[in-house]
Write a protein that holds these residues in place. Structure first.
Motif, PDB file in Angstrom:
ATOM      1  N   ALA A  35       0.843  -1.195   0.000  1.00 18.47           N
ATOM      2  CA  ALA A  35       0.000   0.000   0.000  1.00 18.47           C
ATOM      3  C   ALA A  35       0.876   1.242   0.000  1.00 18.47           C
ATOM      4  O   ALA A  35       1.941   1.277   0.635  1.00 18.47           O
ATOM      5  CB  ALA A  35      -0.916  -0.004   1.229  1.00 18.47           C
ATOM      6  N   PRO A  36       0.459   2.265  -0.730  1.00 15.37           N
ATOM      7  CA  PRO A  36       1.259   3.495  -0.751  1.00 15.37           C
ATOM      8  C   PRO A  36       1.295   4.169   0.615  1.00 15.37           C
ATOM      9  O   PRO A  36       0.307   4.167   1.345  1.00 15.37           O
ATOM     10  CB  PRO A  36       0.537   4.360  -1.801  1.00 15.37           C
ATOM     11  CG  PRO A  36      -0.856   3.832  -1.824  1.00 15.37           C
ATOM     12  CD  PRO A  36      -0.762   2.374  -1.534  1.00 15.37           C
ATOM     13  N   THR A  37       2.431   4.700   0.979  1.00 12.82           N
ATOM     14  CA  THR A  37       2.600   5.367   2.260  1.00 12.82           C
ATOM     15  C   THR A  37       2.535   6.881   2.072  1.00 12.82           C
ATOM     16  O   THR A  37       2.905   7.414   1.029  1.00 12.82           O
ATOM     17  CB  THR A  37       3.950   4.991   2.871  1.00 12.82           C
ATOM     18  OG1 THR A  37       4.999   5.366   1.963  1.00 12.82           O
ATOM     19  CG2 THR A  37       4.029   3.493   3.131  1.00 12.82           C
ATOM     20  N   GLY A  38       2.128   7.543   3.106  1.00 14.16           N
ATOM     21  CA  GLY A  38       2.048   8.998   3.052  1.00 14.16           C
ATOM     22  C   GLY A  38       0.809   9.429   2.378  1.00 14.16           C
ATOM     23  O   GLY A  38       0.661  10.501   1.879  1.00 14.16           O
TER      24      GLY A  38
END
Length: 285
Positions: free
Chosen positions: A282-285
């Motif tokens: 999953a993309p972070t930030g």
């Protein structure tokens, strides 16, 4: 005219009785020599417009001729390909088949619209904040059921068709079976069972001497397909001109198609663990 020298009158000889004195008198004593160093008279210059027309006159080179020939051949090939594509496409279908294709496309569009509406409703429930935990649980349950049917892990039931294939005077080959599966998937089949085997996205066919190998298992005729989906759409797709059933019948096979209000797909299979694919983080930030 120069006067006759009396001292040289005796030198004149009358050969043919004709007096040559006059000729000798009229002959000039000297001939003007042409000075080689003197330039010859210039030729009249060509008309300037004629020269310009000569320069502007098109001259076809060998390269230009070759390019023109290649362009002509390319144009002919494109026209022939377009004509062949048109002849092999919808132009050869009957009116009933065209109506069936249109109906199939319309039904698929309606199914996609319903799916979009369902996904939007689920997203709205998850974003509303009211009982979001229960909405997330319901969405996960529905997703698990859908994935279980598509992967063959769960049995399924619903409207659909049954297709029975027998080898009347010929042989039903493995590529005929693969063509059948592709036609059914294109027509919106949601669950497929062939004899006692559940077919999924990873299913494959291979040749055998006395049958067909499906997912590593040998099966023999008669081949019974149980398929859940829209009966009219799938039947029309299989019976199209040049479709899967037409190929099987031309090869000496026999096909019986029956629309059913309830088709039960009872065979299941456990999905294999991917060897190379892993979930994307999953993309972070």
């Amino acid at each position: 005219m120069s006067a006759l020298d009396p001292d040289r009158a005796d030198d004149v000889v009358d050969v043919d009785g004709v007096d040559d004195t006059a000729d000798s008198i009229d002959t000039p004593d000297t001939v003007d020599a042409v000075d080689p160093a003197e330039p010859a008279a210039e030729e009249p210059r060509r008309d300037g417009w004629a020269t310009l027309r000569g320069l502007l006159r098109p001259r076809a080179t060998r390269a230009q001729i070759l390019i023109a020939v290649l362009c002509a051949l390319l144009g002919f090939a494109v026209v022939a390909q377009l004509r062949q594509t048109r002849d092999d496409g919808l132009a050869n279908l009957r009116q009933s088949e065209l109506v069936g294709i249109l109906d199939q496309t319309t039904r698929q569009g309606d199914d996609l619209q319903r799916e979009i509406a369902e996904l939007e409703r689920t997203r709205a429930e998850l974003e509303s904040g009211t009982d979001s935990r229960q909405a997330a649980l319901d969405a996960a349950t529905r997703s698990a059921a859908v994935q279980g049917i598509l992967t063959g892990r769960l049995p399924a039931e619903g409207p659909g068709i049954t297709v029975t294939l027998t080898q009347a005077t010929g042989t039903i080959r493995y590529e005929h079976m693969l063509n059948m599966l592709e036609e059914l998937r294109n027509a919106g089949a949601e669950a497929v069972q062939l004899n006692d085997l559940r077919l999924t996205a990873s299913s494959y066919f291979a040749p055998a001497d006395d049958g067909v190998v499906v997912d590593g298992v040998l099966i023999r005729a008669p081949y019974v397909w149980r398929v859940i989906g829209n009966p009219d759409t799938m039947s029309t797709a299989l019976d199209m001109h040049g479709g899967a059933l037409a190929v099987i019948r031309n090869a000496g096979g026999k096909a019986i198609v029956a629309s059913e209000a309830l088709v039960e797909v009872t065979a299941t299979r456990e999905p294999t663990v991917p060897q190379y694919a892993t979930p994307q983080p999953a993309p972070t930030g």
